[in-house]
Design a protein around this motif. Sequence first.
Motif, short mmCIF file in Angstrom:
data_model
loop_
_atom_site.label_atom_id
_atom_site.label_comp_id
_atom_site.label_asym_id
_atom_site.label_seq_id
_atom_site.Cartn_x
_atom_site.Cartn_y
_atom_site.Cartn_z
N VAL A 1 0.85 -1.18 0.00
CA VAL A 1 0.00 0.00 0.00
C VAL A 1 0.90 1.24 0.00
O VAL A 1 1.96 1.26 0.60
N GLN A 2 0.47 2.26 -0.73
CA GLN A 2 1.17 3.54 -0.76
C GLN A 2 0.26 4.59 -0.13
O GLN A 2 -0.93 4.65 -0.43
N LEU A 3 0.84 5.39 0.74
CA LEU A 3 0.08 6.40 1.46
C LEU A 3 0.60 7.80 1.14
O LEU A 3 1.80 7.99 0.99
N GLN A 4 -0.31 8.75 1.09
CA GLN A 4 0.05 10.13 0.77
C GLN A 4 -0.78 11.05 1.65
O GLN A 4 -2.01 11.04 1.57
N ALA A 5 -0.11 11.85 2.45
CA ALA A 5 -0.80 12.82 3.30
C ALA A 5 -0.96 14.15 2.58
O ALA A 5 -0.10 14.53 1.78
N SER A 6 -2.05 14.84 2.86
CA SER A 6 -2.29 16.16 2.28
C SER A 6 -3.17 16.97 3.22
O SER A 6 -3.71 16.44 4.19
N GLN A 12 -3.62 29.95 12.13
CA GLN A 12 -3.36 30.66 13.37
C GLN A 12 -3.76 29.80 14.57
O GLN A 12 -4.57 28.89 14.44
N ALA A 13 -3.19 30.12 15.71
CA ALA A 13 -3.52 29.41 16.93
C ALA A 13 -5.03 29.48 17.16
O ALA A 13 -5.65 30.54 17.00
N GLY A 14 -5.61 28.34 17.51
CA GLY A 14 -7.04 28.25 17.74
C GLY A 14 -7.83 27.78 16.53
O GLY A 14 -9.00 27.41 16.65
N ASP A 15 -7.19 27.79 15.37
CA ASP A 15 -7.87 27.35 14.14
C ASP A 15 -7.96 25.83 14.07
O ASP A 15 -7.37 25.10 14.88
N SER A 16 -8.70 25.37 13.07
CA SER A 16 -8.85 23.93 12.80
C SER A 16 -8.31 23.62 11.41
O SER A 16 -8.26 24.50 10.53
N LEU A 17 -7.97 22.35 11.23
CA LEU A 17 -7.46 21.89 9.94
C LEU A 17 -7.76 20.42 9.83
O LEU A 17 -7.73 19.70 10.84
N ARG A 18 -8.07 19.95 8.63
CA ARG A 18 -8.30 18.53 8.44
C ARG A 18 -7.28 17.98 7.45
O ARG A 18 -7.18 18.46 6.32
N LEU A 19 -6.56 16.99 7.87
CA LEU A 19 -5.60 16.30 7.02
C LEU A 19 -6.23 15.05 6.42
O LEU A 19 -7.10 14.44 7.03
N SER A 20 -5.75 14.70 5.23
CA SER A 20 -6.21 13.49 4.57
C SER A 20 -5.03 12.58 4.29
O SER A 20 -3.94 13.06 3.96
N CYS A 21 -5.25 11.29 4.38
CA CYS A 21 -4.26 10.28 4.02
C CYS A 21 -4.91 9.41 2.96
O CYS A 21 -5.86 8.67 3.25
N ALA A 22 -4.42 9.52 1.74
CA ALA A 22 -4.97 8.76 0.63
C ALA A 22 -4.13 7.52 0.40
O ALA A 22 -2.90 7.57 0.44
N TYR A 93 3.34 16.20 9.19
CA TYR A 93 2.44 15.12 9.56
C TYR A 93 2.46 14.04 8.49
O TYR A 93 2.31 14.34 7.29
N CYS A 94 2.61 12.79 8.91
CA CYS A 94 2.65 11.65 8.00
C CYS A 94 1.66 10.59 8.47
O CYS A 94 1.34 10.51 9.66
N CYS A 95 1.22 9.78 7.52
CA CYS A 95 0.41 8.63 7.89
C CYS A 95 1.19 7.35 7.59
O CYS A 95 2.09 7.35 6.74
N ALA A 96 0.85 6.30 8.28
CA ALA A 96 1.56 5.03 8.13
C ALA A 96 0.66 3.89 8.56
O ALA A 96 -0.34 4.09 9.25
#
Length: 119
Positions: A1-6, A12-22, A93-96
Amino acid sequence: VQLQASGGGLVQAGDSLRLSCAASGQAVSWYNIGWFRQAPGKEREFVAAINRSGVGSYYGDSVKGRFQISRDNSKKAVYLQMNSLQPDDTAVYCCAVIRDWGTTQGDYWGQGTQVTVSS
């Protein structure tokens, strides 16, 4: 399997973010998946893990209550929702793959994505 984070970026501090691992190659539903991060000059840190079905998960102490891991096997993707971000969350940030459920050992590392949190 090959994984790719994006999904990384500058926030800014207090903000939100969503990461994806495909995932590509073998079906991602076969694997437990984990998120890890590494800040400059620091060792790699375990962030979160989710099991094959998406029912079970566990987190590193520094992100408990702020981050949430989820997955959509139909889309071959695992997500990391990060809330209340702080400058200390700045890292690549990486996925594994998590071979042994309950551990923080990763395998089949994917390319990471940079998250930068400004104060």
